[in-house]
Design a protein around this motif. Sequence first.
Motif, mmCIF file in Angstrom:
data_model
loop_
_atom_site.group_PDB
_atom_site.id
_atom_site.type_symbol
_atom_site.label_atom_id
_atom_site.label_comp_id
_atom_site.label_asym_id
_atom_site.label_seq_id
_atom_site.Cartn_x
_atom_site.Cartn_y
_atom_site.Cartn_z
ATOM 1 N N LEU A 8 -0.162 4.475 9.745
ATOM 2 C CA LEU A 8 -0.371 3.819 8.464
ATOM 3 C C LEU A 8 -0.820 4.832 7.410
ATOM 4 N N ARG A 13 0.894 3.785 -0.117
ATOM 5 C CA ARG A 13 1.255 2.563 -0.829
ATOM 6 C C ARG A 13 2.348 2.872 -1.848
ATOM 7 N N HIS A 29 5.507 -0.046 2.390
ATOM 8 C CA HIS A 29 4.071 -0.250 2.192
ATOM 9 C C HIS A 29 3.893 -0.573 0.719
ATOM 10 N N THR A 30 3.621 -1.831 0.403
ATOM 11 C CA THR A 30 3.534 -2.249 -0.993
ATOM 12 C C THR A 30 2.266 -1.721 -1.651
ATOM 13 N N GLY A 33 -0.811 -3.168 -0.362
ATOM 14 C CA GLY A 33 -1.228 -2.821 0.987
ATOM 15 C C GLY A 33 -0.517 -3.565 2.099
ATOM 16 N N GLU A 34 0.471 -4.403 1.756
ATOM 17 C CA GLU A 34 1.211 -5.121 2.786
ATOM 18 C C GLU A 34 2.301 -4.225 3.364
ATOM 19 N N ILE A 35 2.656 -4.469 4.623
ATOM 20 C CA ILE A 35 3.702 -3.712 5.312
ATOM 21 C C ILE A 35 4.829 -4.673 5.664
ATOM 22 N N VAL A 91 0.428 -3.678 12.845
ATOM 23 C CA VAL A 91 -0.374 -2.478 12.660
ATOM 24 C C VAL A 91 -1.491 -2.559 13.686
ATOM 25 N N ILE A 96 1.851 1.845 12.787
ATOM 26 C CA ILE A 96 2.771 0.782 12.401
ATOM 27 C C ILE A 96 3.862 0.676 13.457
#
Length: 120
Positions: A8, A13, A29-30, A33-35, A91, A96
């Motif tokens: 990660l 980001r 990875h937005t 913080g979302e994957i 995660v 990841i």
Amino acid sequence: MMIPACRLADLPRGEALRLDIDPPVSVFHTDDGEIFAIDDTCTHQDASLADGWLEGCEVECPLHASKFDLRTGAVDAPPAKLPVRTHAVLVDDGMIYVRVSTAAPNLPPCVAARLAGGPA
């Protein structure tokens, strides 16, 4: 089967990583913080979505500007008409992992032919 993508900490980001499997998968990875993980190839023509522009939970294809929702795979802007597959992401301990969907991918004809061993 879970495929290790990267740590990660190694995916900043706002960035994406392409997994070179058949067919390729992109991990995003937005900025929030979302994957997310989706098929890497635009369903309209052979273009890597990992090379596209990430905004919120959408990625814009760098070739003809089709947009795909990272949460659902739905196409939000033409010329693409078909969605991309989404893949489960986990995660765990800073790593990841991606579980590739077993659904059939929506690939442009030139890519589908190449993967099937035919002329590109």
